[in-house]
Design a protein around this motif. Structure first.
Motif, PDB file in Angstrom:
ATOM      1  N   GLU A  80       0.832  -1.203   0.000  1.00 46.98           N
ATOM      2  CA  GLU A  80       0.000   0.000   0.000  1.00 46.98           C
ATOM      3  C   GLU A  80       0.869   1.256   0.000  1.00 46.98           C
ATOM      4  O   GLU A  80       0.569   2.231  -0.703  1.00 46.98           O
ATOM      5  N   ARG A  83      -4.728   3.002  -0.418  1.00 45.26           N
ATOM      6  CA  ARG A  83      -5.180   1.999   0.544  1.00 45.26           C
ATOM      7  C   ARG A  83      -5.954   0.907  -0.190  1.00 45.26           C
ATOM      8  O   ARG A  83      -6.905   1.195  -0.924  1.00 45.26           O
ATOM      9  N   LEU A 140      -6.990  -2.191   1.495  1.00 43.54           N
ATOM     10  CA  LEU A 140      -7.848  -2.963   2.389  1.00 43.54           C
ATOM     11  C   LEU A 140      -8.420  -2.066   3.473  1.00 43.54           C
ATOM     12  O   LEU A 140      -7.711  -1.211   4.017  1.00 43.54           O
ATOM     13  N   SER A 141      -9.688  -2.290   3.756  1.00 46.29           N
ATOM     14  CA  SER A 141     -10.336  -1.610   4.873  1.00 46.29           C
ATOM     15  C   SER A 141     -10.364  -2.569   6.048  1.00 46.29           C
ATOM     16  O   SER A 141     -10.946  -3.652   5.965  1.00 46.29           O
ATOM     17  N   ARG A 142      -9.722  -2.187   7.151  1.00 45.87           N
ATOM     18  CA  ARG A 142      -9.561  -3.075   8.294  1.00 45.87           C
ATOM     19  C   ARG A 142     -10.369  -2.571   9.480  1.00 45.87           C
ATOM     20  O   ARG A 142     -10.346  -1.389   9.803  1.00 45.87           O
ATOM     21  N   THR A 143     -11.101  -3.498  10.109  1.00 48.13           N
ATOM     22  CA  THR A 143     -11.744  -3.207  11.382  1.00 48.13           C
ATOM     23  C   THR A 143     -11.336  -4.307  12.349  1.00 48.13           C
ATOM     24  O   THR A 143     -10.620  -5.241  11.984  1.00 48.13           O
ATOM     25  N   VAL A 197     -12.068  -7.696   7.372  1.00 48.52           N
ATOM     26  CA  VAL A 197     -11.152  -7.113   6.404  1.00 48.52           C
ATOM     27  C   VAL A 197     -11.843  -7.178   5.047  1.00 48.52           C
ATOM     28  O   VAL A 197     -12.375  -8.232   4.670  1.00 48.52           O
ATOM     29  N   THR A 212     -10.932  -2.161  -0.427  1.00 45.39           N
ATOM     30  CA  THR A 212     -11.473  -0.849  -0.753  1.00 45.39           C
ATOM     31  C   THR A 212     -11.847  -0.845  -2.232  1.00 45.39           C
ATOM     32  O   THR A 212     -11.683  -1.844  -2.932  1.00 45.39           O
ATOM     33  N   GLU A 213     -12.335   0.281  -2.741  1.00 54.00           N
ATOM     34  CA  GLU A 213     -12.663   0.361  -4.168  1.00 54.00           C
ATOM     35  C   GLU A 213     -11.424   0.083  -5.016  1.00 54.00           C
ATOM     36  O   GLU A 213     -11.481  -0.639  -6.010  1.00 54.00           O
TER      37      GLU A 213
END
Length: 299
Positions: free
Chosen positions: A43, A49, A51-54, A58, A61-62
């Protein structure tokens, strides 16, 4: 492109497909921390970015989704070409991964797999037993086994089993308390046992056919399950009419534990097919398994 780029891209693709750093690390055989570092490095190098991580999930992203759409087919093609090099070996080798229902795995797959592994010790086979319909491309299976009407149009489907029939059955005790149905419409007055579909979570609509009449009926009753053996237990215990493939109930019918009704509304239909992506080049090991399955279907 540097060699490290391919390694990093493959790491990102694994995380995006698995939607989990833990599962992706296990798949790649690396530590979770090393995998996380690799993705962050990619990245940073790309300046976007991916990947969207919480704390719980996981997801790409767009930008990540766009990259997955390009990388997936490209890496599949590379893997297919590498596997095709196995044709130059004296003996086939490699791993075959297949998803199948329990009945098809035991009755159709296992006899062929057993012969393949005995004759070719360097071939490994993994069978994932699951009643749900799996995305074999996204989950990196070589093939799946399902009923013909559930196979997507972009797949090659090879018949590996005989015709099947559905059977409406209940216990003699149940029919002693309720008159046997003569037409599908009579089911509205009966207690029926529902099957919960594993894939969609919906209840299976009973499909009944005779000549030019094609019916899909929603039935009601006291008991529902997504597990065929539990449905059989309920039917034997007199809790209603069950609707299952006849190979599940033939022994019960022969012994008198269950009684079949509406038989003239249950014509044969095409049975199990093995399906795989049309754009994927079969490996030599997979081609051998396919030949064994075809041979079993002819027999």
């Amino acid at each position: 492109m540097r060699r490290d780029d391919l390694v990093d891209l493959n790491a990102f693709l694994a995380v995006a497909q698995e939607r989990s750093f833990t599962r992706a690390a296990a798949r790649l055989g690396v530590s979770q921390s090393a995998l996380s570092h690799t993705v962050r490095r990619l990245e940073t190098r790309l300046g976007v970015r991916l990947l969207s991580r919480t704390t719980r999930s996981v997801a790409p992203t767009e930008a990540g989704e766009r990259l997955v759409a390009k990388l997936g087919p490209a890496f599949d093609e590379i893997e297919g070409q590498l596997s095709a090099l196995g044709e130059l070996r004296e003996r086939p080798a490699g791993t075959i991964r297949i998803t199948a229902t329990q009945q098809s795995a035991e009755a159709l797959l296992w006899p062929a797999v057993r012969r393949l592994m005995a004759d070719y010790p360097e071939v490994k086979v993994e069978i994932s037993v699951d009643a749900g319909f799996r995305d074999i491309v996204a989950e990196r299976f070589d093939a799946g086994v399902r009923l013909s009407e559930r196979v997507a149009a972009d797949m090659i489907a090879v018949r590996i089993g005989p015709d099947l029939r559905m059977a409406a059955v209940a216990s003699p005790d149940y029919f002693a308390r309720h008159p046997a149905p003569v037409t599908p419409q009579d089911l509205a007055a009966h207690v029926c046992i529902n099957l919960r579909l594993s894939t969609l979570g919906d209840l299976y609509a009973w499909e009944l056919d005779r000549e030019d009449q094609h019916l899909r009926l929603r039935v009601d009753g006291q008991f529902t399950s997504n597990h065929v053996p539990m449905i059989l237990r309920a039917a034997r215990a007199g809790f209603g009419i069950a609707f299952l493939p006849d190979h599940h109930v033939e022994d019960d019918i022969a012994s008198g534990r269950l009684v079949r009704v509406l038989e003239d509304w249950c014509p044969p239909f095409a049975g199990y097919h093995l399906y795989y992506p049309s754009r994927r080049q079969p490996t030599p090991a997979f081609a051998l398994l396919l030949d064994l399955l075809r041979e079993g279907a002819r027999e």
